[in-house]
Design a protein around this motif. Sequence first.
Motif, PDB file in Angstrom:
ATOM      1  N   UNK A 103      -3.866   5.533  -1.655  1.00 26.58           N
ATOM      2  CA  UNK A 103      -3.655   6.677  -0.777  1.00 26.58           C
ATOM      3  C   UNK A 103      -2.767   7.716  -1.439  1.00 26.58           C
ATOM      4  N   UNK A 104      -2.790   8.911  -0.867  1.00 26.97           N
ATOM      5  CA  UNK A 104      -1.800   9.943  -1.157  1.00 26.97           C
ATOM      6  C   UNK A 104      -1.109  10.300   0.151  1.00 26.97           C
ATOM      7  N   UNK A 105       0.176  10.664   0.082  1.00 26.67           N
ATOM      8  CA  UNK A 105       0.909  11.094   1.262  1.00 26.67           C
ATOM      9  C   UNK A 105       1.590  12.434   0.989  1.00 26.67           C
ATOM     10  N   UNK A 106       1.913  13.118   2.084  1.00 26.86           N
ATOM     11  CA  UNK A 106       2.692  14.355   1.994  1.00 26.86           C
ATOM     12  C   UNK A 106       4.176  13.991   1.938  1.00 26.86           C
ATOM     13  N   UNK A 107       4.899  14.584   0.976  1.00 25.39           N
ATOM     14  CA  UNK A 107       6.338  14.332   0.914  1.00 25.39           C
ATOM     15  C   UNK A 107       7.026  15.562   0.316  1.00 25.39           C
ATOM     16  N   UNK A 108       7.738  16.281   1.147  1.00 21.41           N
ATOM     17  CA  UNK A 108       8.526  17.438   0.721  1.00 21.41           C
ATOM     18  C   UNK A 108       7.704  18.419  -0.125  1.00 21.41           C
ATOM     19  N   UNK A 109       6.653  18.918   0.472  1.00 18.82           N
ATOM     20  CA  UNK A 109       5.790  19.917  -0.159  1.00 18.82           C
ATOM     21  C   UNK A 109       5.073  19.403  -1.406  1.00 18.82           C
ATOM     22  N   UNK A 110       5.035  18.108  -1.574  1.00 17.81           N
ATOM     23  CA  UNK A 110       4.311  17.529  -2.696  1.00 17.81           C
ATOM     24  C   UNK A 110       3.327  16.472  -2.187  1.00 17.81           C
ATOM     25  N   UNK A 111       2.372  16.154  -3.034  1.00 12.78           N
ATOM     26  CA  UNK A 111       1.432  15.072  -2.768  1.00 12.78           C
ATOM     27  C   UNK A 111       1.812  13.928  -3.701  1.00 12.78           C
ATOM     28  N   UNK A 112       2.122  12.761  -3.148  1.00 17.17           N
ATOM     29  CA  UNK A 112       2.556  11.639  -3.981  1.00 17.17           C
ATOM     30  C   UNK A 112       1.679  10.421  -3.727  1.00 17.17           C
ATOM     31  N   UNK A 113       1.657   9.525  -4.698  1.00 21.57           N
ATOM     32  CA  UNK A 113       0.839   8.321  -4.610  1.00 21.57           C
ATOM     33  C   UNK A 113       1.505   7.282  -3.708  1.00 21.57           C
ATOM     34  N   UNK A 114       0.691   6.642  -2.875  1.00 21.31           N
ATOM     35  CA  UNK A 114       1.165   5.580  -1.989  1.00 21.31           C
ATOM     36  C   UNK A 114       0.194   4.407  -2.056  1.00 21.31           C
ATOM     37  N   UNK A 115       0.725   3.220  -2.199  1.00 23.69           N
ATOM     38  CA  UNK A 115      -0.098   2.004  -2.224  1.00 23.69           C
ATOM     39  C   UNK A 115      -0.075   1.367  -0.838  1.00 23.69           C
ATOM     40  N   UNK A 116      -1.229   1.372  -0.175  1.00 21.73           N
ATOM     41  CA  UNK A 116      -1.343   0.717   1.124  1.00 21.73           C
ATOM     42  C   UNK A 116      -1.816  -0.715   0.940  1.00 21.73           C
ATOM     43  N   UNK A 117      -1.104  -1.650   1.533  1.00 21.04           N
ATOM     44  CA  UNK A 117      -1.458  -3.067   1.409  1.00 21.04           C
ATOM     45  C   UNK A 117      -2.256  -3.481   2.635  1.00 21.04           C
ATOM     46  N   UNK A 118      -3.457  -3.988   2.432  1.00 20.89           N
ATOM     47  CA  UNK A 118      -4.294  -4.364   3.560  1.00 20.89           C
ATOM     48  C   UNK A 118      -5.119  -5.611   3.289  1.00 20.89           C
ATOM     49  N   UNK A 119      -5.646  -6.179   4.359  1.00 24.65           N
ATOM     50  CA  UNK A 119      -6.543  -7.343   4.273  1.00 24.65           C
ATOM     51  C   UNK A 119      -5.938  -8.475   3.451  1.00 24.65           C
ATOM     52  N   UNK A 120      -4.676  -8.800   3.722  1.00 28.46           N
ATOM     53  CA  UNK A 120      -4.017  -9.908   3.019  1.00 28.46           C
ATOM     54  C   UNK A 120      -4.606 -11.207   3.564  1.00 28.46           C
ATOM     55  N   UNK A 121      -5.349 -11.922   2.727  1.00 26.86           N
ATOM     56  CA  UNK A 121      -6.158 -13.049   3.192  1.00 26.86           C
ATOM     57  C   UNK A 121      -5.953 -14.281   2.306  1.00 26.86           C
ATOM     58  N   UNK A 122      -5.761 -15.436   2.953  1.00 26.68           N
ATOM     59  CA  UNK A 122      -5.724 -16.713   2.232  1.00 26.68           C
ATOM     60  C   UNK A 122      -6.356 -17.772   3.124  1.00 26.68           C
ATOM     61  N   UNK A 123      -7.255 -18.532   2.573  1.00 20.09           N
ATOM     62  CA  UNK A 123      -7.812 -19.641   3.340  1.00 20.09           C
ATOM     63  C   UNK A 123      -6.694 -20.635   3.680  1.00 20.09           C
ATOM     64  N   UNK A 124      -6.744 -21.236   4.875  1.00 23.75           N
ATOM     65  CA  UNK A 124      -5.629 -22.086   5.329  1.00 23.75           C
ATOM     66  C   UNK A 124      -5.308 -23.253   4.401  1.00 23.75           C
ATOM     67  N   UNK A 125      -6.329 -23.811   3.741  1.00 21.55           N
ATOM     68  CA  UNK A 125      -6.076 -24.964   2.875  1.00 21.55           C
ATOM     69  C   UNK A 125      -5.297 -24.592   1.616  1.00 21.55           C
TER      70      UNK A 125
END
Length: 329
Positions: free
Chosen positions: A58-80
């Motif tokens: 992702x990119x986000x707005x921060x103080x009149x700039x566009x900066x890189x942002x890492x969104x963490x999603x779908x954190x998945x582990x089988x129960x075993x």
Amino acid sequence: MDDINENDLRELRKITEYCFPRSRIIKPSVFETALEFSTPYFERVGEKIASSILDLNFEIFWKDQIVQMAGIGCVSTYPEYRGAGLVRYLMTKILQDEYKRKTVISYLEPFSAKFYEKFGYKVAFYEKIYKIRMAEFPKGSKAKITRLSLDDALTYLQNIHEKDQSLGSLRRTKIQWEYYFKLRSQPKVALAGNEGYLLYSFDNDKFVIEELVTLTDEARQALFYFISSHSSYEMIVYKAPGQENLEVEVPEPTHMNIQLHPNMMARIINLKEFFRINGEPYFRVEILDPILSENNGVYGPEGPVIKMTIGEFTSKVIAEEKAIIREVF
């Protein structure tokens, strides 16, 4: 997606379906669209993918700039395979890789805040949920409102959202607009010219405001009038960023039900890059990072030293800057 083959894709979808059975993300079209702006990280046990995470670019707005942002999603582990350190390995690898890319910050929606604090995250964003009777909602002022399909409204939505530039919020690409609002929530759209938009839906007797963005007070009042004209609905539910202050615009604010929920966690990834954009802290602080030792150090002007984790420092900055986030991952 260049680094994964069709078998990897099937396995990634399968583990995500297992771990998120009630989420829209498990629909093939939604998951594959997410992969268009994501880097999948996964670990195998034998021939099988046992754990996976999507690093959403992702990119986000921060103080009149566009900066890189890492969104963490779908954190998945089988129960075993849980408890074997697979998620720790993947999270550490993601943060190390993003540090090298000079990514400034990362957001995630936690299943357990305590768990993600181990990786330097801290609750930083809040969702403010309003419940108010339709009869008591601000009446607004009548003006031209246009209802459009998401496809027809997309260019207008992008332009308004880009001009708004709320600090901390996502700069949505076309594919991300489609991911969030065409494939996932599928709201209705109302436009106040080029100065504001409303994304909304109906839930039995409730009018649900999913997103309200206005560049002028005139647009806000016009959309209020549009909302209040839906008099057949008894209640309004508004899912707003934590900084929303609708209560000051309501004649009887004590009649409202307002809930403030911890929503998203955040952590700065590359501290030097963050200071380049945001400036050095105004106080003397020793920052401790449990994952990225490169960030450890004492920063700010001479004076008494305050010790903070990278997550605590991030949360403090976000609160002081009144940053917002409208999406979840």
